[in-house]
Enzyme design. Structure first.
Site, short mmCIF file in Angstrom:
data_model
loop_
_atom_site.label_atom_id
_atom_site.label_comp_id
_atom_site.label_asym_id
_atom_site.label_seq_id
_atom_site.Cartn_x
_atom_site.Cartn_y
_atom_site.Cartn_z
N PHE A 65 -0.36 -11.23 -7.44
CA PHE A 65 -1.78 -11.11 -7.74
C PHE A 65 -2.02 -9.90 -8.62
O PHE A 65 -1.48 -8.83 -8.35
CB PHE A 65 -2.60 -10.98 -6.44
CG PHE A 65 -2.67 -12.27 -5.67
CD1 PHE A 65 -1.54 -12.78 -5.06
CD2 PHE A 65 -3.86 -12.97 -5.60
CE1 PHE A 65 -1.58 -13.98 -4.37
CE2 PHE A 65 -3.92 -14.18 -4.91
CZ PHE A 65 -2.78 -14.68 -4.30
N ALA A 66 -2.82 -10.11 -9.65
CA ALA A 66 -3.17 -9.00 -10.53
C ALA A 66 -4.66 -9.13 -10.83
O ALA A 66 -5.08 -9.72 -11.83
CB ALA A 66 -2.34 -9.05 -11.81
N TYR A 70 -5.68 -3.92 -11.58
CA TYR A 70 -4.24 -4.02 -11.33
C TYR A 70 -3.52 -4.80 -12.43
O TYR A 70 -2.32 -4.67 -12.57
CB TYR A 70 -3.98 -4.67 -9.96
CG TYR A 70 -3.99 -3.66 -8.82
CD1 TYR A 70 -5.02 -2.74 -8.68
CD2 TYR A 70 -2.96 -3.63 -7.89
CE1 TYR A 70 -5.03 -1.83 -7.64
CE2 TYR A 70 -2.95 -2.72 -6.84
CZ TYR A 70 -3.99 -1.82 -6.72
OH TYR A 70 -3.98 -0.92 -5.69
N ASP A 156 3.71 -7.82 -4.00
CA ASP A 156 2.70 -6.92 -4.54
C ASP A 156 3.03 -6.73 -6.02
O ASP A 156 4.21 -6.79 -6.40
CB ASP A 156 2.82 -5.53 -3.88
CG ASP A 156 1.98 -5.38 -2.63
OD1 ASP A 156 1.55 -6.40 -2.07
OD2 ASP A 156 1.79 -4.22 -2.21
N VAL A 157 2.03 -6.43 -6.82
CA VAL A 157 2.29 -6.25 -8.25
C VAL A 157 2.64 -4.81 -8.61
O VAL A 157 3.23 -4.56 -9.66
CB VAL A 157 1.07 -6.73 -9.09
CG1 VAL A 157 -0.10 -5.75 -9.00
CG2 VAL A 157 1.47 -6.98 -10.54
N ASP A 158 2.31 -3.88 -7.72
CA ASP A 158 2.48 -2.46 -8.08
C ASP A 158 3.92 -1.99 -7.82
O ASP A 158 4.17 -1.04 -7.09
CB ASP A 158 1.47 -1.59 -7.32
CG ASP A 158 1.55 -1.75 -5.82
OD1 ASP A 158 2.06 -2.79 -5.33
OD2 ASP A 158 1.09 -0.83 -5.12
N THR A 190 2.99 1.68 12.60
CA THR A 190 1.53 1.58 12.51
C THR A 190 1.03 0.14 12.72
O THR A 190 0.28 -0.39 11.91
CB THR A 190 1.03 2.12 11.15
OG1 THR A 190 1.73 1.43 10.09
CG2 THR A 190 1.29 3.61 11.03
N GLU A 246 -0.99 -6.83 6.17
CA GLU A 246 0.30 -6.33 6.64
C GLU A 246 0.38 -6.30 8.17
O GLU A 246 1.42 -6.58 8.76
CB GLU A 246 0.57 -4.94 6.08
CG GLU A 246 1.95 -4.40 6.38
CD GLU A 246 2.29 -3.22 5.51
OE1 GLU A 246 2.91 -3.42 4.45
OE2 GLU A 246 1.91 -2.09 5.88
N ARG A 294 -9.03 2.42 -7.06
CA ARG A 294 -9.70 1.94 -5.86
C ARG A 294 -11.19 2.21 -5.85
O ARG A 294 -11.78 2.48 -4.81
CB ARG A 294 -9.06 2.54 -4.60
CG ARG A 294 -7.67 1.98 -4.39
CD ARG A 294 -7.20 2.09 -2.97
NE ARG A 294 -5.96 1.32 -2.84
CZ ARG A 294 -5.24 1.22 -1.75
NH1 ARG A 294 -5.63 1.84 -0.65
NH2 ARG A 294 -4.14 0.50 -1.72
C1 2GW Z 1 -5.93 -2.94 -3.64
C2 2GW Z 1 -6.37 -1.79 -3.01
C3 2GW Z 1 -7.38 -1.03 -3.53
C4 2GW Z 1 -7.97 -1.41 -4.71
C5 2GW Z 1 -7.54 -2.55 -5.33
C6 2GW Z 1 -6.54 -3.32 -4.79
C7 2GW Z 1 -6.08 -4.48 -5.49
C8 2GW Z 1 -4.96 -5.18 -5.04
C9 2GW Z 1 -6.68 -4.92 -6.70
O1 2GW Z 1 -7.69 -4.38 -7.19
N1 2GW Z 1 -6.15 -5.97 -7.38
C10 2GW Z 1 -5.05 -6.62 -6.91
O2 2GW Z 1 -4.57 -7.54 -7.57
N2 2GW Z 1 -4.49 -6.25 -5.72
C11 2GW Z 1 -3.32 -7.01 -5.21
O3 2GW Z 1 -3.12 -6.76 -3.84
C12 2GW Z 1 -2.06 -6.53 -5.95
O4 2GW Z 1 -1.14 -7.58 -6.06
C13 2GW Z 1 -1.55 -5.47 -5.01
O5 2GW Z 1 -0.19 -5.15 -5.21
C14 2GW Z 1 -1.85 -6.12 -3.65
C15 2GW Z 1 -1.92 -5.17 -2.45
O6 2GW Z 1 -2.68 -4.03 -2.79
P1 2GW Z 1 -1.95 -2.62 -2.96
O7 2GW Z 1 -0.65 -2.82 -3.66
O8 2GW Z 1 -2.88 -1.64 -3.61
O9 2GW Z 1 -1.75 -2.19 -1.48
P2 2GW Z 1 -0.54 -1.29 -0.86
O10 2GW Z 1 0.45 -0.94 -1.91
O11 2GW Z 1 -1.14 -0.19 -0.09
O12 2GW Z 1 0.07 -2.37 0.07
C16 2GW Z 1 0.36 -2.61 1.38
O13 2GW Z 1 -0.80 -2.80 2.19
C17 2GW Z 1 -1.66 -3.88 1.76
C18 2GW Z 1 -2.78 -4.02 2.75
O14 2GW Z 1 -3.54 -2.85 2.83
C19 2GW Z 1 -0.92 -5.19 1.64
O15 2GW Z 1 -0.49 -5.61 2.91
C20 2GW Z 1 0.29 -5.01 0.75
O16 2GW Z 1 1.05 -6.21 0.70
C21 2GW Z 1 1.17 -3.89 1.30
O17 2GW Z 1 2.26 -3.69 0.42
MN MN Z 2 1.38 -2.34 -3.20
#
Ligand code: 2GW
Ligand code: MN
Length: 296
Positions: A65-66, A70, A156-158, A190, A246, A294
């Site tokens: 997802f992007a 992102y 995740d995309v990041d 957690t 998660e 964010r």
């Molecule tokens: C996510 C958080 C804050 C603001 C935006 C977003 C966001 C996420 C976005 O604006 N657009 C988007 O495409 N995403 C998708 O969701 C993207 O693929 C991203 O990698 C994924 C998860 O968000 P992310 O990577 O910012 O969260 P993390 O790195 O803290 O991930 C862990 O926790 C998440 C739940 O809070 C998920 O479970 C994730 O799979 C975990 O790795």
């Molecule tokens: Mn992530």
């Protein structure tokens, strides 16, 4: 699932019949208590796995997802690095979900590899962007993936691939050890501790990272359906699990043990100090600019 035969794990996982040597790593846990392998560098012959999967005709759908910022921040690097390291030699299709299909960069793809862009709505809360992935993935498996692929991997995309992330990672149901928790005592995990949430759990096996999970299409459908159902029930009850999707994924894998576990080599953060047990960093967390990304 695996059984021990003189230090070799014979994989009875439906995916492949190649072997993993559990004894080649004595510094790390290579098998769960329910006898699923934990994959570390040194345990497998990459060539044998690739050959076995090619013979079996394994094929992989990768979902990513992007949405919103992102896309510009991460997608191009994710896809270009994946073209160098993810499941080379197998048939792979990327399913990119975004609210701005016109902004998806054009990527030069290798043979037997393709990319599909699917438009999704942009949820206003980031927690919803993350959690709603479960439903979207499930719908796509039902409508398309199940007719065309043996396996699904959700990312995740990041993050950025930097070494082989290959067919040794394919299994019936695959979970990833979170880089920050795999050496910590369980009491530090957690998990969601609110009894009102469907993700609530007192104890567990490991703390899994939702940035990577996968399996056969049938199992990933079951995983995403169950997580989505729990997320909806929580919403109806006015609660949200501490780590969103998660937390629900951890609950799922506690009740339904993964058949294969990936070591943190498969999703490492270079901000963690040097570890002697991580021999190969296959996928790396991309730096995050929270301030910028964010705002909602
Ligand atoms: C996510 C958080 C804050 C603001 C935006 C977003 C966001 C996420 C976005 O604006 N657009 C988007 O495409 N995403 C998708 O969701 C993207 O693929 C991203 O990698 C994924 C998860 O968000 P992310 O990577 O910012 O969260 P993390 O790195 O803290 O991930 C862990 O926790 C998440 C739940 O809070 C998920 O479970 C994730 O799979 C975990 O790795
Ligand atoms: Mn992530």
């Amino acid at each position: 699932k695996c059984s021990l035969q003189s230090g070799k794990m014979l994989l009875l996982d439906s995916s492949v019949d190649a072997t993993l040597s559990v004894q080649s790593r004595s510094d790390v846990q290579t098998c769960t208590k329910w006898k699923a392998p934990i994959i570390w560098e040194g345990m497998f012959d990459a060539r044998l796995f690739d050959e076995a999967h090619k013979r079996k005709g394994s094929s992989v759908a990768l979902t990513v997802f992007a949405v919103g910022k992102y896309l510009d921040a991460y997608l191009e690097i994710f896809l270009n690095s994946s073209e160098k390291h993810f499941m080379l030699g197998l048939r792979v299709t990327y399913y990119v979900f975004t609210d701005t299909p016109e902004k998806v960069p054009s990527i030069l793809l290798g043979p037997n590899r393709s990319l599909k862009v699917i438009r999704v709505d942009r949820h206003s809360r980031w927690q919803d962007i993350s959690m709603m992935r479960m439903q979207t993935i499930s719908d796509l498996i039902e409508g398309e993936i199940r007719h065309n692929f043996t396996h699904v991997f959700c990312f995740d995309v990041d993050q950025k691939f930097s070494e082989r992330f290959g067919s040794e990672a394919l299994g019936d149901s695959v979970a990833l050890l979170h880089a920050y928790f795999y050496r910590l005592p369980k009491k530090m995990y957690t998990y969601d501790r609110n009894p009102l949430s469907k993700a609530y759990m007192e104890q567990g096996d490991f703390y899994y990272h939702a940035a990577v999970f996968g399996g056969t299409w049938r199992n990933v459908k079951a995983i995403t359906d169950a997580c989505y159902k729990s997320i909806v029930e929580d919403k109806e009850n006015g609660v949200e699990a501490i780590w969103h999707d998660e937390s629900h994924l951890n609950k799922y894998f506690w009740l339904n043990k993964p058949s294969r576990v990936l070591s943190p080599e498969y999703c490492w953060d270079d901000n963690i100090r040097y570890r002697t047990d991580v021999l190969v960093k296959r996928l790396l967390w991309a730096p995050k600019d929270y301030e910028h990304l964010r705002i909602n």
